[in-house]
Design a protein around this motif. Structure first.
Motif, mmCIF file in Angstrom:
data_model
loop_
_atom_site.group_PDB
_atom_site.id
_atom_site.type_symbol
_atom_site.label_atom_id
_atom_site.label_comp_id
_atom_site.label_asym_id
_atom_site.label_seq_id
_atom_site.Cartn_x
_atom_site.Cartn_y
_atom_site.Cartn_z
ATOM 1 N N VAL A 1 0.837 -1.196 0.000
ATOM 2 C CA VAL A 1 0.000 0.000 0.000
ATOM 3 C C VAL A 1 0.874 1.249 0.000
ATOM 4 O O VAL A 1 0.644 2.203 -0.759
ATOM 5 C CB VAL A 1 -0.955 0.002 1.218
ATOM 6 N N LYS A 2 1.908 1.258 0.839
ATOM 7 C CA LYS A 2 2.807 2.417 0.908
ATOM 8 C C LYS A 2 3.518 2.646 -0.424
ATOM 9 O O LYS A 2 3.663 3.789 -0.869
ATOM 10 C CB LYS A 2 3.817 2.215 2.035
ATOM 11 N N VAL A 3 3.952 1.564 -1.052
ATOM 12 C CA VAL A 3 4.636 1.691 -2.344
ATOM 13 C C VAL A 3 3.679 2.230 -3.406
ATOM 14 O O VAL A 3 4.031 3.116 -4.196
ATOM 15 C CB VAL A 3 5.222 0.335 -2.780
ATOM 16 N N ALA A 4 2.469 1.700 -3.432
ATOM 17 C CA ALA A 4 1.489 2.140 -4.429
ATOM 18 C C ALA A 4 1.155 3.620 -4.261
ATOM 19 O O ALA A 4 1.086 4.373 -5.242
ATOM 20 C CB ALA A 4 0.222 1.300 -4.323
ATOM 21 N N LEU A 5 0.957 4.056 -3.025
ATOM 22 C CA LEU A 5 0.601 5.450 -2.780
ATOM 23 C C LEU A 5 1.744 6.403 -3.116
ATOM 24 O O LEU A 5 1.528 7.499 -3.623
ATOM 25 C CB LEU A 5 0.182 5.630 -1.320
ATOM 26 N N ALA A 6 2.984 5.966 -2.846
ATOM 27 C CA ALA A 6 4.134 6.833 -3.074
ATOM 28 C C ALA A 6 4.610 6.811 -4.521
ATOM 29 O O ALA A 6 4.988 7.846 -5.077
ATOM 30 C CB ALA A 6 5.284 6.428 -2.153
ATOM 31 N N ASN A 7 4.585 5.633 -5.143
ATOM 32 C CA ASN A 7 5.191 5.484 -6.466
ATOM 33 C C ASN A 7 4.181 5.344 -7.600
ATOM 34 O O ASN A 7 4.555 5.391 -8.775
ATOM 35 C CB ASN A 7 6.122 4.273 -6.483
ATOM 36 N N GLY A 8 2.920 5.124 -7.270
ATOM 37 C CA GLY A 8 1.902 4.992 -8.308
ATOM 38 C C GLY A 8 1.969 3.687 -9.066
ATOM 39 O O GLY A 8 1.409 3.574 -10.165
ATOM 40 N N THR A 9 2.630 2.675 -8.503
ATOM 41 C CA THR A 9 2.751 1.377 -9.164
ATOM 42 C C THR A 9 1.694 0.409 -8.644
ATOM 43 O O THR A 9 1.012 0.671 -7.655
ATOM 44 C CB THR A 9 4.153 0.796 -8.935
ATOM 45 N N LEU A 10 1.564 -0.739 -9.308
ATOM 46 C CA LEU A 10 0.473 -1.657 -9.015
ATOM 47 C C LEU A 10 0.863 -2.731 -8.002
ATOM 48 O O LEU A 10 1.848 -3.443 -8.191
ATOM 49 C CB LEU A 10 0.020 -2.355 -10.301
ATOM 50 N N PRO A 11 0.077 -2.879 -6.939
ATOM 51 C CA PRO A 11 0.297 -3.969 -5.983
ATOM 52 C C PRO A 11 0.075 -5.329 -6.642
ATOM 53 O O PRO A 11 -0.568 -5.434 -7.696
ATOM 54 C CB PRO A 11 -0.759 -3.711 -4.898
ATOM 55 N N THR A 12 0.564 -6.370 -5.982
ATOM 56 C CA THR A 12 0.454 -7.719 -6.530
ATOM 57 C C THR A 12 -0.527 -8.587 -5.760
ATOM 58 O O THR A 12 -0.697 -9.750 -6.099
ATOM 59 C CB THR A 12 1.831 -8.409 -6.525
ATOM 60 N N ARG A 13 -1.149 -8.016 -4.733
ATOM 61 C CA ARG A 13 -2.105 -8.774 -3.923
ATOM 62 C C ARG A 13 -3.384 -7.945 -3.777
ATOM 63 O O ARG A 13 -3.343 -6.727 -3.627
ATOM 64 C CB ARG A 13 -1.508 -9.143 -2.566
ATOM 65 N N ASP A 14 -4.508 -8.627 -3.778
ATOM 66 C CA ASP A 14 -5.793 -7.933 -3.787
ATOM 67 C C ASP A 14 -6.027 -7.103 -2.534
ATOM 68 O O ASP A 14 -6.656 -6.036 -2.606
ATOM 69 C CB ASP A 14 -6.934 -8.950 -3.956
ATOM 70 N N ASP A 15 -5.519 -7.565 -1.379
ATOM 71 C CA ASP A 15 -5.784 -6.825 -0.145
ATOM 72 C C ASP A 15 -4.972 -5.538 -0.044
ATOM 73 O O ASP A 15 -5.128 -4.778 0.917
ATOM 74 C CB ASP A 15 -5.563 -7.697 1.094
ATOM 75 N N ALA A 16 -4.125 -5.255 -1.025
ATOM 76 C CA ALA A 16 -3.387 -3.986 -1.046
ATOM 77 C C ALA A 16 -4.099 -2.938 -1.901
ATOM 78 O O ALA A 16 -3.679 -1.787 -1.938
ATOM 79 C CB ALA A 16 -1.967 -4.202 -1.564
ATOM 80 N N TYR A 17 -5.181 -3.341 -2.562
ATOM 81 C CA TYR A 17 -5.952 -2.385 -3.361
ATOM 82 C C TYR A 17 -7.009 -1.748 -2.470
ATOM 83 O O TYR A 17 -8.198 -2.033 -2.558
ATOM 84 C CB TYR A 17 -6.574 -3.075 -4.581
ATOM 85 N N THR A 18 -6.547 -0.888 -1.582
ATOM 86 C CA THR A 18 -7.445 -0.187 -0.674
ATOM 87 C C THR A 18 -8.157 0.936 -1.418
ATOM 88 O O THR A 18 -7.817 1.269 -2.563
ATOM 89 C CB THR A 18 -6.650 0.404 0.492
ATOM 90 N N ALA A 19 -9.140 1.544 -0.755
ATOM 91 C CA ALA A 19 -9.866 2.656 -1.379
ATOM 92 C C ALA A 19 -8.913 3.792 -1.730
ATOM 93 O O ALA A 19 -9.042 4.428 -2.787
ATOM 94 C CB ALA A 19 -10.962 3.146 -0.434
ATOM 95 N N GLU A 20 -7.944 4.051 -0.869
ATOM 96 C CA GLU A 20 -6.989 5.125 -1.113
ATOM 97 C C GLU A 20 -6.103 4.809 -2.310
ATOM 98 O O GLU A 20 -5.806 5.678 -3.134
ATOM 99 C CB GLU A 20 -6.132 5.360 0.135
ATOM 100 N N VAL A 21 -5.681 3.548 -2.425
ATOM 101 C CA VAL A 21 -4.858 3.133 -3.564
ATOM 102 C C VAL A 21 -5.664 3.239 -4.858
ATOM 103 O O VAL A 21 -5.187 3.765 -5.871
ATOM 104 C CB VAL A 21 -4.339 1.694 -3.364
ATOM 105 N N ASN A 22 -6.899 2.760 -4.824
ATOM 106 C CA ASN A 22 -7.736 2.787 -6.025
ATOM 107 C C ASN A 22 -8.145 4.189 -6.440
ATOM 108 O O ASN A 22 -8.619 4.397 -7.560
ATOM 109 C CB ASN A 22 -8.979 1.931 -5.811
#
Length: 423
Positions: free
Chosen positions: A336-357
């Motif tokens: 989640v932290k990587v996605a929010l900071a770098n704009g890249t895609l997580p590899t697990r479904d539970d990391a696609y939080t509302a904030e990430v999406n």
């Protein structure tokens, strides 16, 4: 992609070598924390800071493990790791491109992770990404970040050209490019002539560089020829940006797109953060992301990304520390932290939080992952991009016609795969 001064390269190589050789895998002192070395191949300017922050968090939570962080340019990492592993001086953990796994496994460089702490939550990862981290039935990596290619486009420029729906076929794209140029004066599309960006044209005709199951080289198959002919037809369309075959092509194309001088490109989510820094995308909602246009056999784009892998040459103590580190770096909170900071895609479904999406870049790419084409489980697969690209540049530059050029690429591929048949 970047090239430094020769002296700087030598110094960096020596530094990396020294770091690897002095890392935890070669240490004999059993007192105090275990020190492992991690080679991070992310973008040193835009992404590495996020990973350094996670390393600090890991060390705080795990005082028994120290991580020696080393930033290694992605373009050099595969060769450097092969050299280091061959001399027993490799890092304990590597951020590895998904395509490197088969070759590294066959060389005996990677430790299997099945049943270890690193793979404890593997059921929570996207199944196709876990499969891509396996080789011959065993798991050798844990997916850290994933990607695929899509059509990135400037919504404002498309709207000014009267285009209300993104193109779903290459013919539709060609028609749109002419409209964009006519109505806005801006180039409608720019193509990066690297082989990876040409793969969708092969997939769109049901082709690939090889058929591993049949042990057949298919780079010069009728379907592959049709795919590259389609690419050539796109590049001949009015409204296309002049083809750039220089060593700076990637950067030049991205600069043009980010500044609004090009309306559309083929690109992956690793550029999301950079695109949103561009003048044309201060309003993030101006970025359109859709599946690439389809060929006669359908739509297809390569499924990519990076796995964290563990060096097989580390001793048991360092293996255990490495597995713990891999589990932490690929956990849902870390992703989640990587996605929010770098704009890249997580590899697990539970990391696609509302904030990430809520990130338009992530929201645009994530639905496309399910249709991504995994690379074939072949040790030499990644090496095939080189002969393909050599001839691709000649073909799109009109120095060679399609079939003879792909025949030459297939002949070079045959040297890498002598047991494979050719078309």
């Amino acid at each position: 992609m970047r090239r430094g001064l020769a002296a700087a390269v030598v110094v960096a190589a020596l530094t990396i070598s020294a770091s690897a050789c002095s890392g935890g895998s070669s240490g004999s002192d059993t007192s105090g924390p275990v020190t492992i070395t991690w080679w991070d191949t992310s973008d040193a300017t835009n992404e590495a800071g996020t990973f350094k922050g996670l390393v600090a968090e890991f060390e705080k939570a795990n005082p028994d493990v120290k991580v020696e962080y080393v930033s290694v340019p992605f373009g050099d990492a595969q060769t450097k790791f092969q050299t280091a592993a061959g001399s027993k001086g490799a890092p304990d953990v590597l951020r590895a491109d998904v395509g490197w796994t088969p070759g590294f496994v066959e060389a005996g460089f990677l430790a299997p992770l099945d049943g270890t702490a690193a793979a404890a939550e593997s059921a929570k990862f996207k199944p196709n990404l876990i499969e891509q981290a396996k080789y011959q039935g065993k798991l050798y990596g844990v997916p850290q970040v994933t990607d695929t290619l899509a059509l990135m486009y400037n919504k404002e420029l498309f709207a000014k050209a009267g285009i209300t729906t993104a193109p779903t076929t290459w013919d539709a794209l060609k028609a749109d490019l002419a409209k964009v140029k006519e109505k806005t004066g801006v180039d409608g599309f720019a193509f990066n002539p690297q082989s990876y960006y040409a793969m969708p044209f092969l997939y769109g005709e049901g082709a690939d560089m090889v058929d591993a199951g049949k042990k057949q080289i298919t780079l010069n198959s009728p379907a592959a020829v049709k795919g590259i002919d389609t690419l050539n037809s796109v590049l001949e369309t009015p409204g296309i940006r002049k083809l750039d075959t220089t060593s700076n092509a990637y950067a030049n194309i991205m600069d043009a797109f980010n500044s609004g001088k090009v309306a559309s490109i083929i690109q992956g989510p690793w550029e999301n953060a950079n695109v949103f820094k561009g003048a044309a995308f201060k309003d993030k909602n101006n970025l359109g992301i859709v599946a690439l246009p389809a060929g006669s056999a359908g739509q297809g784009a390569p499924l990519g990304g990076h796995n964290l892998v563990a060096y097989a040459g580390s001793d048991a103590k360092h293996q255990e520390a490495s597995q713990k580190f891999i589990a932490f770096m690929t956990s849902a909170p870390s992703q989640v932290k990587v996605a929010l900071a770098n704009g890249t895609l997580p590899t697990r479904d539970d990391a696609y939080t509302a904030e990430v999406n809520a990130n338009p870049g992530i929201a645009g790419y994530s639905p496309l992952l399910a249709g991504g084409k995994p690379r074939q489980p072949l040790a030499q697969y990644s090496s095939l991009y080189t002969p393909f690209e050599t001839q691709l540049i000649k073909i799109v530059s009109k120095q060679e016609t399609t079939k003879p050029g792909l025949d030459k690429a297939a002949a070079e591929a045959k040297k890498l795969l002598p047991e494979f048949s050719t078309q």
